[in-house]
Design a protein around this motif. Structure first.
Motif, PDB file in Angstrom:
ATOM      1  N   GLY A  27       0.851  -1.179   0.000  1.00 66.36           N
ATOM      2  CA  GLY A  27       0.000   0.000   0.000  1.00 66.36           C
ATOM      3  C   GLY A  27       0.890   1.233   0.000  1.00 66.36           C
ATOM      4  O   GLY A  27       1.226   1.758   1.055  1.00 66.36           O
ATOM      5  N   ALA A  28       1.298   1.658  -1.206  1.00 70.86           N
ATOM      6  CA  ALA A  28       2.170   2.833  -1.316  1.00 70.86           C
ATOM      7  C   ALA A  28       1.293   4.071  -1.453  1.00 70.86           C
ATOM      8  O   ALA A  28       1.225   4.695  -2.519  1.00 70.86           O
ATOM      9  N   GLY A  29       0.595   4.396  -0.368  1.00 73.75           N
ATOM     10  CA  GLY A  29      -0.210   5.620  -0.314  1.00 73.75           C
ATOM     11  C   GLY A  29       0.447   6.558   0.679  1.00 73.75           C
ATOM     12  O   GLY A  29       1.661   6.461   0.935  1.00 73.75           O
TER      13      GLY A  29
ATOM     14  N   GLY B  58       1.952   4.588   3.743  1.00 71.70           N
ATOM     15  CA  GLY B  58       2.925   3.609   3.258  1.00 71.70           C
ATOM     16  C   GLY B  58       4.209   4.309   2.849  1.00 71.70           C
ATOM     17  O   GLY B  58       5.315   3.898   3.209  1.00 71.70           O
TER      18      GLY B  58
ATOM     19  N   PHE C 204      -0.278  -0.818   4.833  1.00 70.73           N
ATOM     20  CA  PHE C 204      -0.935   0.490   4.954  1.00 70.73           C
ATOM     21  C   PHE C 204      -1.891   0.682   3.780  1.00 70.73           C
ATOM     22  O   PHE C 204      -1.717   1.578   2.960  1.00 70.73           O
ATOM     23  N   THR C 205      -2.879  -0.192   3.692  1.00 76.39           N
ATOM     24  CA  THR C 205      -3.940  -0.008   2.704  1.00 76.39           C
ATOM     25  C   THR C 205      -5.140   0.584   3.437  1.00 76.39           C
ATOM     26  O   THR C 205      -5.129   0.679   4.662  1.00 76.39           O
ATOM     27  N   LYS C 206      -6.179   0.956   2.706  1.00 79.65           N
ATOM     28  CA  LYS C 206      -7.440   1.267   3.360  1.00 79.65           C
ATOM     29  C   LYS C 206      -8.077  -0.071   3.737  1.00 79.65           C
ATOM     30  O   LYS C 206      -7.828  -1.094   3.070  1.00 79.65           O
TER      31      LYS C 206
ATOM     32  N   GLN D  11      -9.508  -2.283   1.110  1.00 80.24           N
ATOM     33  CA  GLN D  11      -8.611  -2.756   0.042  1.00 80.24           C
ATOM     34  C   GLN D  11      -7.783  -3.956   0.490  1.00 80.24           C
ATOM     35  O   GLN D  11      -7.178  -4.627  -0.341  1.00 80.24           O
TER      36      GLN D  11
ATOM     37  N   LEU E  79      -1.622  12.275   0.641  1.00 77.16           N
ATOM     38  CA  LEU E  79      -1.189  11.897  -0.704  1.00 77.16           C
ATOM     39  C   LEU E  79      -1.773  12.949  -1.650  1.00 77.16           C
ATOM     40  O   LEU E  79      -2.990  13.002  -1.850  1.00 77.16           O
TER      41      LEU E  79
ATOM     42  N   LYS F 296      -7.573   4.271  19.313  1.00 78.34           N
ATOM     43  CA  LYS F 296      -7.610   5.080  18.079  1.00 78.34           C
ATOM     44  C   LYS F 296      -8.971   4.960  17.384  1.00 78.34           C
ATOM     45  O   LYS F 296      -9.448   5.918  16.778  1.00 78.34           O
TER      46      LYS F 296
ATOM     47  N   GLU G 162     -13.644   4.746   5.529  1.00 75.28           N
ATOM     48  CA  GLU G 162     -13.472   3.573   6.390  1.00 75.28           C
ATOM     49  C   GLU G 162     -14.512   3.545   7.520  1.00 75.28           C
ATOM     50  O   GLU G 162     -14.319   2.845   8.505  1.00 75.28           O
TER      51      GLU G 162
HETATM   52  P1  NAD Z   1      -4.071   6.120   0.908  1.00 74.01           P
HETATM   53  O1  NAD Z   1      -5.451   6.241   0.383  1.00 74.01           O
HETATM   54  O2  NAD Z   1      -3.156   7.288   0.729  1.00 74.01           O
HETATM   55  O3  NAD Z   1      -3.372   4.832   0.263  1.00 74.01           O
HETATM   56  C1  NAD Z   1      -3.909   3.556   0.438  1.00 74.01           C
HETATM   57  C2  NAD Z   1      -3.961   2.861  -0.915  1.00 74.01           C
HETATM   58  O4  NAD Z   1      -4.902   3.523  -1.769  1.00 74.01           O
HETATM   59  C3  NAD Z   1      -2.646   2.843  -1.675  1.00 74.01           C
HETATM   60  O5  NAD Z   1      -2.558   1.592  -2.313  1.00 74.01           O
HETATM   61  C4  NAD Z   1      -2.806   3.966  -2.692  1.00 74.01           C
HETATM   62  O6  NAD Z   1      -2.031   3.758  -3.853  1.00 74.01           O
HETATM   63  C5  NAD Z   1      -4.280   3.837  -3.017  1.00 74.01           C
HETATM   64  N1  NAD Z   1      -4.886   5.082  -3.512  1.00 74.01           N
HETATM   65  C6  NAD Z   1      -4.648   6.351  -3.091  1.00 74.01           C
HETATM   66  N2  NAD Z   1      -5.430   7.232  -3.754  1.00 74.01           N
HETATM   67  C7  NAD Z   1      -6.166   6.498  -4.618  1.00 74.01           C
HETATM   68  C8  NAD Z   1      -7.160   6.835  -5.581  1.00 74.01           C
HETATM   69  N3  NAD Z   1      -7.550   8.109  -5.771  1.00 74.01           N
HETATM   70  N4  NAD Z   1      -7.734   5.827  -6.277  1.00 74.01           N
HETATM   71  C9  NAD Z   1      -7.360   4.543  -6.077  1.00 74.01           C
HETATM   72  N5  NAD Z   1      -6.421   4.151  -5.175  1.00 74.01           N
HETATM   73  C10 NAD Z   1      -5.835   5.124  -4.464  1.00 74.01           C
HETATM   74  O7  NAD Z   1      -4.217   5.704   2.438  1.00 74.01           O
HETATM   75  P2  NAD Z   1      -3.436   6.184   3.753  1.00 74.01           P
HETATM   76  O8  NAD Z   1      -3.883   7.558   4.105  1.00 74.01           O
HETATM   77  O9  NAD Z   1      -2.000   5.893   3.610  1.00 74.01           O
HETATM   78  O10 NAD Z   1      -4.089   5.207   4.815  1.00 74.01           O
HETATM   79  C11 NAD Z   1      -3.675   3.856   4.995  1.00 74.01           C
HETATM   80  C12 NAD Z   1      -4.202   3.420   6.355  1.00 74.01           C
HETATM   81  O11 NAD Z   1      -3.568   4.234   7.374  1.00 74.01           O
HETATM   82  C13 NAD Z   1      -5.704   3.639   6.548  1.00 74.01           C
HETATM   83  O12 NAD Z   1      -6.239   2.668   7.387  1.00 74.01           O
HETATM   84  C14 NAD Z   1      -5.769   5.014   7.223  1.00 74.01           C
HETATM   85  O13 NAD Z   1      -6.965   5.220   7.951  1.00 74.01           O
HETATM   86  C15 NAD Z   1      -4.567   4.915   8.145  1.00 74.01           C
HETATM   87  N6  NAD Z   1      -3.994   6.176   8.611  1.00 74.01           N
HETATM   88  C16 NAD Z   1      -3.867   7.246   7.768  1.00 74.01           C
HETATM   89  C17 NAD Z   1      -3.295   8.425   8.249  1.00 74.01           C
HETATM   90  C18 NAD Z   1      -3.086   9.620   7.360  1.00 74.01           C
HETATM   91  O14 NAD Z   1      -2.838  10.725   7.871  1.00 74.01           O
HETATM   92  N7  NAD Z   1      -3.131   9.481   6.025  1.00 74.01           N
HETATM   93  C19 NAD Z   1      -2.871   8.501   9.593  1.00 74.01           C
HETATM   94  C20 NAD Z   1      -2.994   7.365  10.406  1.00 74.01           C
HETATM   95  C21 NAD Z   1      -3.554   6.215   9.905  1.00 74.01           C
END
Ligand code: NAD
Length: 315
Positions: free
Chosen positions: A7-9, A12, A77-79, A82, A133, A190, A276
């Motif tokens: 999960g390279a978001g 990640g 680190f996916t949603k 996913q 992101l 959390k 989520e």
């Molecule tokens: P993210 O949405 O940035 O990434 C997760 C996945 O979704 C990755 O595979 C990414 O490539 C994909 N993705 C991103 N945008 C997309 C789009 N428009 N269409 C299709 N796919 C897409 O998720 P995240 O924010 O890194 O969250 C991952 C986990 O960590 C979740 O459970 C989240 O609740 C949790 N989290 C997030 C944060 C934060 O600040 N972002 C903080 C703490 C916990």
């Protein structure tokens, strides 16, 4: 140590890039084609801090089907919605020696991970840090280096040698990890936090600071905290904080630590992605039902978020 981030978001990239910076060997697996293709085309991921100093950081990013790595630790680190698909598509690389670490929000991931990893190899926790992101191959780490904290626990609640090694690497990468021996209590703290702040800020499209500035914010928070704690107590979860400490933590994060931040659920909603909420407020509702307790406010909020998602999709 060898880590592979699945999960390279936003998160990640944050964990992977900072662990790589701290001297670890890190690889990434992702399924979102625009992200993978952009990173390959630009030769890495663009990383900023608080919208400043945007720099290209070289990373190795693979689709699951082409990946054949054998990391010491997988970082998920996916949603929540996913994860099952990512696990299925990456399963050919899993083996019994590897550890799985995750700090995803919500609940639902633990059972899925346990289908592929032994209980003794599962480490889960919470990340108290914000990351955005901006788009494919472009991430913004909110807060200075060393900002934020994280909690983690072994599923077995028995830290082993590898756990301490992982914690040491997370420390070096400045994630400020706090290892606990209360698995469910750590994760649920959390969930309760998010069930208040993530959900309400998302519904009203406001920052955490805007929420906290409302004179009735504490009353809203208390109602949701009380219902969530009533559920957790019935389920036998040893909560890490008292109800008052949970409220204090909501106020601290919203007023002092991250007042300008829109929670991650809001970011999903604003990009017309599913939220989520079923794994946060919805999880509390389902857990309550198991113990004949109706978490009616959390059920109502879950519906409101779905109504907002539905409405956006119609427009
Ligand atoms: P993210 O949405 O940035 O990434 C997760 C996945 O979704 C990755 O595979 C990414 O490539 C994909 N993705 C991103 N945008 C997309 C789009 N428009 N269409 C299709 N796919 C897409 O998720 P995240 O924010 O890194 O969250 C991952 C986990 O960590 C979740 O459970 C989240 O609740 C949790 N989290 C997030 C944060 C934060 O600040 N972002 C903080 C703490 C916990």
């Amino acid at each position: 140590m060898k880590f592979t981030v699945v999960g390279a978001g936003a998160m990640g990239y944050r964990y992977g890039v900072l662990l790589q910076d701290a001297g670890n060997q890190v690889e990434f697996v992702d399924t979102w084609k625009p992200n993978v293709e952009k990173v390959r085309q630009q030769g890495g991921v663009f990383v900023s801090r608080d919208h400043q100093n945007r720099q290209l950081v070289p990373v190795k990013l693979f689709y699951p089907e082409e990946y054949h790595g054998n990391p010491d630790v997988w970082i998920f680190f996916t949603k929540q919605m996913q994860l099952a698909d990512f696990l299925k598509r990456t399963a050919h690389c899993f083996n019994d020696q590897q550890y799985a670490l995750t700090c995803m929000n919500g609940m639902g991931h633990v059972e899925k991970l346990l289908k592929y990893f032994k209980p003794a190899k599962l480490l889960a926790g919470t990340a108290l840090v914000a990351t955005v992101l901006n788009g494919p191959g472009d991430v913004d780490f909110i807060g200075a280096r060393g900002a934020g904290t994280m909690n983690l626990a072994n599923y077995t609640e028995k830290p082993d040698e590898m756990t301490h090694k992982v914690v040491a690497e997370l420390k070096k990468a400045q994630f400020n990890p706090n290892l606990t021996t209360n698995f469910m209590g750590t994760l649920m703290a959390k969930v309760v936090f998010n069930s208040v702040v993530n959900t309400l800020c998302t519904l009203f499209e406001i920052t955490m600071g805007e929420f906290a500035s409302y004179s009735g914010a504490d009353e809203l928070s208390r109602q949701l905290i009380n219902e969530a704690y009533d559920v957790c107590e019935r389920a036998g979860v040893q909560m890490l904080n008292t109800r008052q400490a949970e409220l204090d933590s909501i106020n601290y994060v919203s007023k002092v630590a991250n007042p300008l931040h829109y929670p991650s659920m809001y970011q999903d909603m604003s990009h017309n992605r599913p939220t989520e909420v079923d794994y946060i407020n919805g999880y509390l509702v389902k857990l309550g039902q198991k113990y004949n307790y109706a978490a009616t406010t959390h059920a109502f909020l879950t519906h409101l978020v779905h109504l907002a998602e539905h409405t956006r999709q119609q427009n």
